[in-house]
Design a protein around this motif. Structure first.
Motif, PDB file in Angstrom:
ATOM      1  N   PRO A 100       0.807  -1.232   0.000  1.00 30.14           N
ATOM      2  CA  PRO A 100       0.000   0.000   0.000  1.00 30.14           C
ATOM      3  C   PRO A 100       0.829   1.266   0.000  1.00 30.14           C
ATOM      4  O   PRO A 100       0.366   2.303  -0.466  1.00 30.14           O
ATOM      5  N   GLU A 101       2.093   1.218   0.470  1.00 25.28           N
ATOM      6  CA  GLU A 101       2.904   2.429   0.499  1.00 25.28           C
ATOM      7  C   GLU A 101       3.741   2.609  -0.751  1.00 25.28           C
ATOM      8  O   GLU A 101       4.610   3.489  -0.806  1.00 25.28           O
ATOM      9  N   ALA A 102       3.505   1.797  -1.827  1.00 21.58           N
ATOM     10  CA  ALA A 102       4.289   1.888  -3.061  1.00 21.58           C
ATOM     11  C   ALA A 102       3.999   3.204  -3.766  1.00 21.58           C
ATOM     12  O   ALA A 102       2.877   3.739  -3.710  1.00 21.58           O
ATOM     13  N   ASP A 103       5.018   3.740  -4.434  1.00 22.14           N
ATOM     14  CA  ASP A 103       4.862   4.978  -5.180  1.00 22.14           C
ATOM     15  C   ASP A 103       4.049   4.745  -6.441  1.00 22.14           C
ATOM     16  O   ASP A 103       3.927   3.616  -6.943  1.00 22.14           O
ATOM     17  N   ALA A 104       3.480   5.849  -6.973  1.00 21.53           N
ATOM     18  CA  ALA A 104       2.702   5.752  -8.207  1.00 21.53           C
ATOM     19  C   ALA A 104       3.617   5.358  -9.366  1.00 21.53           C
ATOM     20  O   ALA A 104       4.713   5.895  -9.530  1.00 21.53           O
ATOM     21  N   GLY A 105       3.172   4.411 -10.171  1.00 21.98           N
ATOM     22  CA  GLY A 105       3.941   3.946 -11.322  1.00 21.98           C
ATOM     23  C   GLY A 105       4.957   2.871 -10.995  1.00 21.98           C
ATOM     24  O   GLY A 105       5.706   2.436 -11.895  1.00 21.98           O
ATOM     25  N   ALA A 106       5.025   2.431  -9.722  1.00 25.63           N
ATOM     26  CA  ALA A 106       5.974   1.381  -9.356  1.00 25.63           C
ATOM     27  C   ALA A 106       5.535   0.045  -9.946  1.00 25.63           C
ATOM     28  O   ALA A 106       4.342  -0.212 -10.135  1.00 25.63           O
ATOM     29  N   GLU A 107       6.522  -0.809 -10.245  1.00 29.85           N
ATOM     30  CA  GLU A 107       6.264  -2.131 -10.805  1.00 29.85           C
ATOM     31  C   GLU A 107       6.380  -3.176  -9.698  1.00 29.85           C
ATOM     32  O   GLU A 107       7.207  -3.056  -8.792  1.00 29.85           O
ATOM     33  N   PRO A 108       5.554  -4.221  -9.749  1.00 31.27           N
ATOM     34  CA  PRO A 108       5.652  -5.276  -8.738  1.00 31.27           C
ATOM     35  C   PRO A 108       6.988  -6.009  -8.826  1.00 31.27           C
ATOM     36  O   PRO A 108       7.619  -6.075  -9.876  1.00 31.27           O
ATOM     37  N   LYS A 109       7.398  -6.533  -7.715  1.00 28.55           N
ATOM     38  CA  LYS A 109       8.576  -7.383  -7.707  1.00 28.55           C
ATOM     39  C   LYS A 109       8.302  -8.630  -8.537  1.00 28.55           C
ATOM     40  O   LYS A 109       7.154  -9.081  -8.641  1.00 28.55           O
ATOM     41  N   PRO A 110       9.365  -9.220  -9.129  1.00 21.08           N
ATOM     42  CA  PRO A 110       9.131 -10.399  -9.993  1.00 21.08           C
ATOM     43  C   PRO A 110       8.384 -11.524  -9.281  1.00 21.08           C
ATOM     44  O   PRO A 110       7.533 -12.185  -9.883  1.00 21.08           O
ATOM     45  N   GLN A 111       8.688 -11.748  -7.984  1.00 19.15           N
ATOM     46  CA  GLN A 111       8.026 -12.854  -7.287  1.00 19.15           C
ATOM     47  C   GLN A 111       6.561 -12.564  -6.970  1.00 19.15           C
ATOM     48  O   GLN A 111       5.811 -13.470  -6.619  1.00 19.15           O
ATOM     49  N   TYR A 112       6.157 -11.264  -7.122  1.00 18.42           N
ATOM     50  CA  TYR A 112       4.754 -10.915  -6.860  1.00 18.42           C
ATOM     51  C   TYR A 112       4.035 -10.440  -8.121  1.00 18.42           C
ATOM     52  O   TYR A 112       2.970  -9.815  -8.032  1.00 18.42           O
ATOM     53  N   ALA A 113       4.587 -10.741  -9.281  1.00 20.35           N
ATOM     54  CA  ALA A 113       3.939 -10.353 -10.532  1.00 20.35           C
ATOM     55  C   ALA A 113       2.594 -11.050 -10.642  1.00 20.35           C
ATOM     56  O   ALA A 113       2.436 -12.218 -10.265  1.00 20.35           O
TER      57      ALA A 113
END
Length: 688
Positions: A100-113
């Motif tokens: 929830p605290e991720a910045d706008a436009g951030a990409e998920p980590k590969p293990q959570y794609a």
């Protein structure tokens, strides 16, 4: 491939979880199920592959997470709340790929794609948490994920610190039921303390088979249980409030809407918190019977009596539909023509308003009342039927259903009676000392003051319940509200004649004998009864009896309905009226008759005359035996309420003189001043 989980049915439009995403079912066939995809292109999946997926489940059609119960989060301990919010951040990363605290436009980590399965993401989260020092398994992450999807943040919280305890602790249910029975028995009884209720609880337990085997808890525990069971019941408080709460309506409170004057009116009677000076200097209390219009809060009529009777309720109806005439001593500012009421527009419709005071004339359509004897009497019910009024009794023990009149009568005490000498307060705790020594008003004087106060103050006082939705910042007066509503609803006057007044009096059914009509050991006769003597009235339901109307405050005459000709009323006077020339009511007659159970009508009449003569005796009269307090009260309350009907014609021929009683003072009687003739066409409500 996971275990096959086939649902009972799968239709187009449902939402399913597959491949870590919530997808919409677009088409269903025997070979494939077409699902929506976040990439924008539908995906056809064989049913066997769909049902065997580890993430597969049919989700709620709303497809959204439940709203977090913020108010319930505040009940959690701080440690439990912080842990739940910590788990929420990790579960959101598993579900959506980003914390929830991720910045706008951030990409998920590969293990959570999101392209990976939900199970794979849960395993990756378990590895990350374990490496960070929080040893968890993939099954634990999956468990928290399901709890979050079902209950939001509250599903992640540890509820053990706030686990609910039994409502009554460890107290045996038999003790609880016994105490409830003791509290129920105290509803209609006099108020007692908690010590009695605990004793009564023990007695109930000893009398029951189950209670003999039950061990009572400590005294302190029983008192805590009593406080919990009696909360809001006033078991140890006001008996009146306790009964009202116990026997009142269980349905939600409601109120009849009123948008026109007279559409809904309420009537009630209550003791007035002030002493008045009755006859012979006796101080006594009075009752106030009033009627208020719900739409305009207008007090259409108010009557003061020593004790309210059915005739007083009927008189109130007549005063409601009759204009309040200006009286000597009233300033011109109280005239209706000087008020905000539309006097010029109403005068052509009702000529009685020419000399009326500034109080509206309201014709009731519905009257809400309680179950008091005066309002449930046959006379009042007949009066309402005669005036075509719908009478609506409230539920027993539900004073809130007529809260407008309850509040109005209470306001009279705070706005009017507290400024009068002899004000008693609302209870004995608020009562002063030596009130009977103050300069008290008489009943008639107090009635005049009340009528003037209603016209001058109440009708021109802004009322908080008369706010217009279009102008909520302004409260209107009753007269202003009436002037507004009468423009839309109109005005139809109701004029009462002399016969109409007789219709409003209490009724009896009696035989017309050769000697006349007998009522409470009194005989009434008239030459006009000649054709009715020993005749059947024609009313089979009353076994041929004749309808008789009488005034409880003036026993000098009665009125008999002529059922044969239908020509109206026949007036009959009391046979011994010449013995007691002073008008009196049934209260004095009953008081004298009670002490003379074997006396004749003549002897009772002489006893009443003697009682009234004592009341009129001045200070210069010879010394006489001291009267009992009961005699003083009866005389005072009888004379305080004068006759409400026009006075009868004084007989021109007094007849043969009454025989002299040995030892009786043979002094000549005072001169009897003849009273005026009764004019049936005259307005009976005109005050002189």
């Amino acid at each position: 491939m996971g275990q096959l989980r086939r649902p009972e049915s799968l239709t187009v439009g449902e939402r399913v979880r597959f491949g870590g995403q919530v997808r919409l079912v677009l088409a269903v066939s025997g070979r494939a199920v077409t699902l929506s995809d976040m990439g924008g292109r539908p995906r056809a999946v064989p049913p066997a592959v769909l049902f065997a997926d580890d993430d597969f489940e049919v989700v709620d059609s709303s497809g959204r997470m439940p709203l977090p119960p913020v108010s319930l989060l505040e009940t959690l301990p701080q440690a439990a709340l912080e842990k739940a919010l910590w788990w929420e951040g990790h579960i959101l990363e598993v579900l959506h790929g980003l914390p929830p605290e991720a910045d706008a436009g951030a990409e998920p980590k590969p293990q959570y794609a999101l392209s990976r399965s939900l199970t794979a993401r849960e395993r990756a989260k378990a590895v990350d948490l374990t490496s960070a020092g929080h040893k968890v398994t993939a099954g634990t992450v999956a468990n928290y994920r399901r709890r979050y999807q079902k209950g939001g943040v509250m599903g992640l919280a540890d509820h053990r610190p706030v686990r609910r305890t039994p409502k009554y602790g460890t107290v045996d249910e038999a003790v609880v039921e016994a105490m409830r029975q003791a509290i129920s028995e105290a509803t209609d009884a006099s108020t007692r303390t908690g010590t009695f209720l605990l004793w009564r609880t023990e007695q109930i337990l000893k009398a029951s088979d189950i209670g003999r085997e039950v061990r009572l808890p400590s005294r302190r525990t029983l008192y805590r249980l009593l406080d919990r069971l009696t909360s809001g019941t006033h078991t140890s408080g006001s008996a009146k409030t306790r009964r009202s709460r116990a026997h009142g309506a269980s349905a939600p409170f409601g109120e009849l809407p009123a948008f026109a004057p007279g559409e809904v009116m309420q009537i009630d009677s209550t003791p007035l918190d002030v002493l008045v000076r009755l006859d012979d200097g006796v101080a006594g209390t009075v009752e106030l019977t009033g009627m208020v219009d719900v739409a305009t809060r207008t007090v259409s009529a108010a009557v003061l009596r020593p004790s309210t009777k059915a005739v007083d309720a009927s008189v109130l109806l007549a005063r409601t539909v009759t204009p309040e005439l200006m009286r000597p001593g009233w300033v011109d500012a109280l005239r209706m023509s000087r008020s905000v009421l539309p006097h010029r527009r109403l005068l052509p419709l009702d000529e009685r308003l020419e000399h009326a005071a500034g109080r509206p004339v309201i014709v009731p359509e519905m009257i809400v009342c309680d179950h008091g004897k005066a309002f449930m009497s046959r006379n009042f019910l007949a009066s309402c039927r005669f005036l075509q009024i719908d009478l609506q009794p409230a539920h027993k023990g539900s004073p809130f259903e007529k809260g407008t009149i309850e509040k109005t009568l209470g306001s009279v005490g705070t706005l009017f009676t507290q400024f009068l000498p002899g004000f008693t307060g609302r209870s004995a705790d608020h009562r002063g000392r030596h009130l009977d020594e103050e300069p008290l008003w008489s009943l008639l004087e107090l009635q005049e003051l009340l009528d003037e106060w209603i016209v001058a103050h109440w009708q021109n006082r802004p009322h908080d319940g008369l706010r217009d939705p279009a102008a909520p910042g302004r409260s209107f007066t009753p007269n202003e509200k009436y002037a507004t509503l009468v423009e839309a609803c109109g005005y139809v006057p109701v004029a009462l004649s002399g016969d109409d007044y007789v219709e409003l009096l209490p009724s009896l059914w009696r035989v017309v004998n050769d000697y006349g009509i007998k009522i409470k050991r009194r005989t009434y006769d008239s030459p006009a009864l000649m054709g009715l003597r020993r005749q059947h009235s024609g009313v089979k339901e009353k076994k041929g009896l004749w309808e008789v109307h009488h005034d409880p405050y003036d026993i000098s005459r009665i009125w008999v309905r002529d059922h044969h000709t239908g020509s109206g009323w026949i007036e009959a006077t009391w046979k011994h009226l010449n013995r007691v020339p002073v008008p009196f009511g049934e209260l004095a007659w009953d008081h004298a008759a009670q002490g003379l159970p074997e006396a004749t009508e003549t002897e009772i009449a002489d006893a009443v005359a003697a009682l009234l003569a004592k009341a009129h005796a001045g200070s210069g009269q010879p010394a006489k035996p001291k009267r009992a307090a009961r005699d003083k009260r009866v005389v005072a309350r009888t004379r305080a309420t004068g006759p409400t009907t026009p006075a009868p014609v004084a007989p021109t021929d007094s007849g043969p003189p009454a025989p002299e009683v040995p030892g009786e003072d043979t002094e000549s009687l005072a001169e009897v001043i003849p009273l005026g003739l009764f004019n049936p066409l005259e307005d009976p409500w005109r005050r002189t």
